[in-house]
Structure formats: structure tokens, C-alpha cells
Design a protein around this motif. Structure first.
Motif, PDB file in Angstrom:
ATOM      1  N   UNK A 114       0.865  -1.181   0.000  1.00  0.00           N
ATOM      2  CA  UNK A 114       0.000   0.000   0.000  1.00  0.00           C
ATOM      3  C   UNK A 114       0.903   1.232   0.000  1.00  0.00           C
ATOM      4  N   UNK A 115       0.711   2.113  -0.957  1.00  0.00           N
ATOM      5  CA  UNK A 115       1.670   3.201  -1.140  1.00  0.00           C
ATOM      6  C   UNK A 115       1.028   4.373  -1.884  1.00  0.00           C
ATOM      7  N   UNK A 116       1.697   5.535  -1.761  1.00  0.00           N
ATOM      8  CA  UNK A 116       1.306   6.704  -2.534  1.00  0.00           C
ATOM      9  C   UNK A 116       2.419   7.158  -3.466  1.00  0.00           C
ATOM     10  N   UNK A 117       3.579   6.575  -3.337  1.00  0.00           N
ATOM     11  CA  UNK A 117       4.727   6.875  -4.192  1.00  0.00           C
ATOM     12  C   UNK A 117       5.557   5.604  -4.284  1.00  0.00           C
ATOM     13  N   UNK A 118       6.026   5.295  -5.483  1.00  0.00           N
ATOM     14  CA  UNK A 118       6.832   4.077  -5.635  1.00  0.00           C
ATOM     15  C   UNK A 118       7.903   4.297  -6.701  1.00  0.00           C
ATOM     16  N   UNK A 119       9.090   3.742  -6.459  1.00  0.00           N
ATOM     17  CA  UNK A 119      10.229   3.873  -7.360  1.00  0.00           C
ATOM     18  C   UNK A 119      10.973   2.537  -7.412  1.00  0.00           C
ATOM     19  N   UNK A 120      11.831   2.397  -8.400  1.00  0.00           N
ATOM     20  CA  UNK A 120      12.540   1.123  -8.541  1.00  0.00           C
ATOM     21  C   UNK A 120      13.943   1.314  -9.098  1.00  0.00           C
ATOM     22  N   UNK A 121      14.895   0.543  -8.544  1.00  0.00           N
ATOM     23  CA  UNK A 121      16.235   0.401  -9.103  1.00  0.00           C
ATOM     24  C   UNK A 121      16.435  -1.051  -9.518  1.00  0.00           C
ATOM     25  N   UNK A 122      17.064  -1.269 -10.658  1.00  0.00           N
ATOM     26  CA  UNK A 122      17.416  -2.625 -11.088  1.00  0.00           C
ATOM     27  C   UNK A 122      18.887  -2.652 -11.461  1.00  0.00           C
ATOM     28  N   UNK A 123      19.473  -3.850 -11.395  1.00  0.00           N
ATOM     29  CA  UNK A 123      20.902  -3.950 -11.684  1.00  0.00           C
ATOM     30  C   UNK A 123      21.285  -5.382 -11.968  1.00  0.00           C
ATOM     31  N   UNK A 124      22.449  -5.538 -12.610  1.00  0.00           N
ATOM     32  CA  UNK A 124      23.110  -6.834 -12.724  1.00  0.00           C
ATOM     33  C   UNK A 124      24.586  -6.594 -12.437  1.00  0.00           C
ATOM     34  N   UNK A 125      25.188  -7.453 -11.615  1.00  0.00           N
ATOM     35  CA  UNK A 125      26.582  -7.260 -11.257  1.00  0.00           C
ATOM     36  C   UNK A 125      27.122  -8.430 -10.483  1.00  0.00           C
ATOM     37  N   UNK A 126      28.395  -8.401 -10.129  1.00  0.00           N
ATOM     38  CA  UNK A 126      29.046  -9.551  -9.488  1.00  0.00           C
ATOM     39  C   UNK A 126      28.784  -9.682  -7.997  1.00  0.00           C
ATOM     40  N   UNK A 127      28.631  -8.547  -7.280  1.00  0.00           N
ATOM     41  CA  UNK A 127      28.424  -8.600  -5.831  1.00  0.00           C
ATOM     42  C   UNK A 127      27.416  -7.538  -5.425  1.00  0.00           C
ATOM     43  N   UNK A 128      26.837  -7.725  -4.249  1.00  0.00           N
ATOM     44  CA  UNK A 128      25.880  -6.749  -3.741  1.00  0.00           C
ATOM     45  C   UNK A 128      26.544  -5.396  -3.484  1.00  0.00           C
ATOM     46  N   UNK A 152      16.783   7.821  -6.235  1.00  0.00           N
ATOM     47  CA  UNK A 152      15.800   6.877  -5.715  1.00  0.00           C
ATOM     48  C   UNK A 152      16.199   6.379  -4.327  1.00  0.00           C
ATOM     49  N   UNK A 153      17.433   5.935  -4.205  1.00  0.00           N
ATOM     50  CA  UNK A 153      17.895   5.313  -2.965  1.00  0.00           C
ATOM     51  C   UNK A 153      17.893   6.294  -1.803  1.00  0.00           C
ATOM     52  N   UNK A 154      18.199   7.562  -2.067  1.00  0.00           N
ATOM     53  CA  UNK A 154      18.295   8.565  -0.998  1.00  0.00           C
ATOM     54  C   UNK A 154      17.064   9.459  -0.907  1.00  0.00           C
ATOM     55  N   UNK A 155      16.022   9.146  -1.640  1.00  0.00           N
ATOM     56  CA  UNK A 155      14.818   9.974  -1.624  1.00  0.00           C
ATOM     57  C   UNK A 155      14.247  10.048  -0.197  1.00  0.00           C
ATOM     58  N   UNK A 156      14.184  11.237   0.421  1.00  0.00           N
ATOM     59  CA  UNK A 156      13.667  11.330   1.785  1.00  0.00           C
ATOM     60  C   UNK A 156      12.173  11.058   1.878  1.00  0.00           C
ATOM     61  N   UNK A 157      11.477  11.049   0.745  1.00  0.00           N
ATOM     62  CA  UNK A 157      10.038  10.807   0.764  1.00  0.00           C
ATOM     63  C   UNK A 157       9.682   9.324   0.864  1.00  0.00           C
ATOM     64  N   UNK A 158      10.609   8.434   0.548  1.00  0.00           N
ATOM     65  CA  UNK A 158      10.302   7.008   0.663  1.00  0.00           C
ATOM     66  C   UNK A 158      10.665   6.530   2.062  1.00  0.00           C
ATOM     67  N   UNK A 159       9.882   5.589   2.587  1.00  0.00           N
ATOM     68  CA  UNK A 159      10.140   5.100   3.934  1.00  0.00           C
ATOM     69  C   UNK A 159      10.148   3.577   4.040  1.00  0.00           C
TER      70      UNK A 159
END
Length: 264
Positions: free
Chosen positions: A101-115, A131-138
Motif C-alpha cells: 500500500x503506497x502513494x509513491x513508488x520507485x525502482x532500481x534494477x541492476x546486474x553485477x558480481x556482488x551486492x 531513488x535510494x536517498x529519496x527522503x520521501x520514501x520510507x
């Protein structure tokens, strides 16, 4: 008080140098296996970075994580990473179908060797970093799967909305109104009828007509609209009726509540 809608789909595909993971850590023949430890690492790194930047801490959302895992498996099956594939629902629909349940949604995708390398590349990409540092997402849900010797990662971020039924919405708003000094009318039927109308006043069986009607739709039931608060502050009203009804014109699976308040 209106519902804020923001979906950010980054077209930039993060591609880190590829190498094979340790033997036994992935499935053979292109199959993918979930790597929860890598997802947990990305979650921890995100919160560590947000703390350093002054952004709020993210809570883990299991529904978002489930939606992220489904898309992550799709990325591994398709090969080239993307935010949406043919025949797949969009991000908001995937998350809503998983129970988020949300009012704002964002997404990051990636492919790589390690986290850790995936996190570093996200931080070096302006859109992913935003996206990652957005203060509006919780809240966040992260998934990682291993396939073909690499890791596929999905991080879904949201500003979460509490899941409430109609009576719970009415109770929340009634509590706010009571704090303004008005008494609450026990029968909510007239207010519910007003909620379902775009305008006008529903007919009352006892002939009593409200002096003011406020209708609104939004995701935050912790405060009253400014116009309603100003009316209450006038001291002209002694009673209020509260009614909730299904949200009107709602797009996708964003969560919103519709309310009507009648002042007497």
C-alpha cells in the motif's frame, strides 16, 4: 491532501564487470536462485548510506520484496535487464498485487558480481542515487537472484500508506474532529451518501441540512484539510457526521481514501 503519484522508471541499465560466483552458489542451465543474504546486504547498505546523508531509515516491506523477487526472476530469465517486459504488469501494479500500500513508488534494477558493487554503482548513477536517498520514501523491498554467474537485483522503494477499511477511516477522521470540539453524529449513512456524490447534498429523512460539506480524497488520514480546519475554527458548528466511500478515479494500485464530513 490529494494523493501524490510518482513513479520513476530508470532506463539506465547498470552493468558491472561480470565474473562467475563461487561454485555451488547458483543453479545450472540458466536457472536462478534467490540470494537473500545479498538482498539483506543491499538493504543494510542503503540504510547505512541514508543515515550518512541524513535521509530517514527504510523499513522492510515483505510485500514489496515479493514483488521485487518476481521481477528479479523475470530479469534473470529474459537476460537484458529492464523495468518491464512484454506481458508483465507495471511497477505499481506488481507491488499492489503483492499486497503493498503506497502513494509513491520507485525502482532500481541492476546486474553485477556482488551486492556491494551493485550498491556502489547505484550511488554513482544520479537517477539510481536519487531513488535510494529519496527522503520521501520510507519502505523498501529488495530481491537478488543468481544466474549465469552474476547477481540480478531489484530494489523497490515506496512511501507507504496504512491499510484502513471504511470504518477505520471514519474513526480516524472522527477523532480529529472531536479534538476540534464538535460532537460526532452516530449515524454515518448521510455522510456516506454525500461521500459517493461529486457535489450536492443528499436528502435527509429528518430534514436537517448541513451547513458545510467537505469531500476529499487522499492517503494521509492523520490531518484534516485546511479548509475544513478553518471552518471548525470559526466556532459556528457543534456537530459533524463522517462518511467514507470507495476512492473515485483511482489510478492503478496506489492507495487512497475518500471521505465526506458534514458540519451542523
Amino acid at each position: 491532501m490529494g494523493l501524490r503519484k510518482k513513479t520513476l522508471f530508470l532506463s539506465l541499465a547498470l552493468v558491472a564487470p561480470l565474473f562467475f560466483l563461487p561454485k555451488g552458489s547458483i543453479a545450472e542451465d540458466g536457472d536462478s536462485v534467490a540470494v537473500p543474504t545479498a538482498a539483506e546486504q543491499l538493504f543494510a547498505l542503503a540504510n547505512q548510506t541514508r543515515a550518512q546523508s541524513g535521509a530517514g531509515r527504510l523499513s522492510w516491506d515483505p510485500a514489496l520484496a515479493a514483488a521485487a523477487l518476481n521481477h528479479c526472476r523475470r530479469m534473470a530469465a529474459e537476460g537484458p535487464i529492464a523495468h518491464r517486459y512484454n506481458g508483465e504488469a507495471d511497477l505499481a501494479s506488481r507491488a499492489g498485487q503483492a499486497g503493498a500500500h503506497f502513494e509513491l513508488i520507485e525502482e532500481n534494477v541492476a546486474v553485477g558480481p556482488t551486492a556491494s558493487m551493485i550498491h556502489n554503482e547505484w550511488m554513482n548513477s544520479p537517477g539510481h542515487r536519487e531513488n535510494l536517498l529519496n527522503p520521501e520514501v520510507d519502505r523498501v523491498g529488495v530481491a537478488v537472484v543468481a544466474s549465469r554467474g552474476v547477481l540480478y537485483a531489484v530494489a523497490d522503494y515506496e512511501h507507504g500508506v496504512e491499510s484502513l477499511n471504511g470504518r477505520e477511516v471514519e474513526s480516524r477522521v472522527a477523532g480529529l474532529l472531536h479534538g476540534s470540539g464538535v460532537s460526532i453524529v452516530p449515524d454515518a449513512s448521510l455522510a456516506r451518501a454525500a461521500c459517493a456524490m461529486d457535489s450536492g447534498v443528499p436528502r435527509s429523512s429528518n430534514g436537517a441540512q448541513p451547513g458545510f460539506i467537505m469531500r476529499w480524497q487522499g492517503s494521509d488520514m492523520s490531518q484534516l484539510p485546511q479548509a475544513l480546519a478553518e471552518r471548525l475554527g470559526s466556532g459556528r458548528y457543534q456537530r459533524a457526521a463522517v462518511g467514507s466511500c470507495p476512492a473515485a478515479g483511482q489510478e492503478g494500485t496506489f492507495t487512497a481514501y475518500r471521505v465526506a464530513v458534514l458540519l451542523y
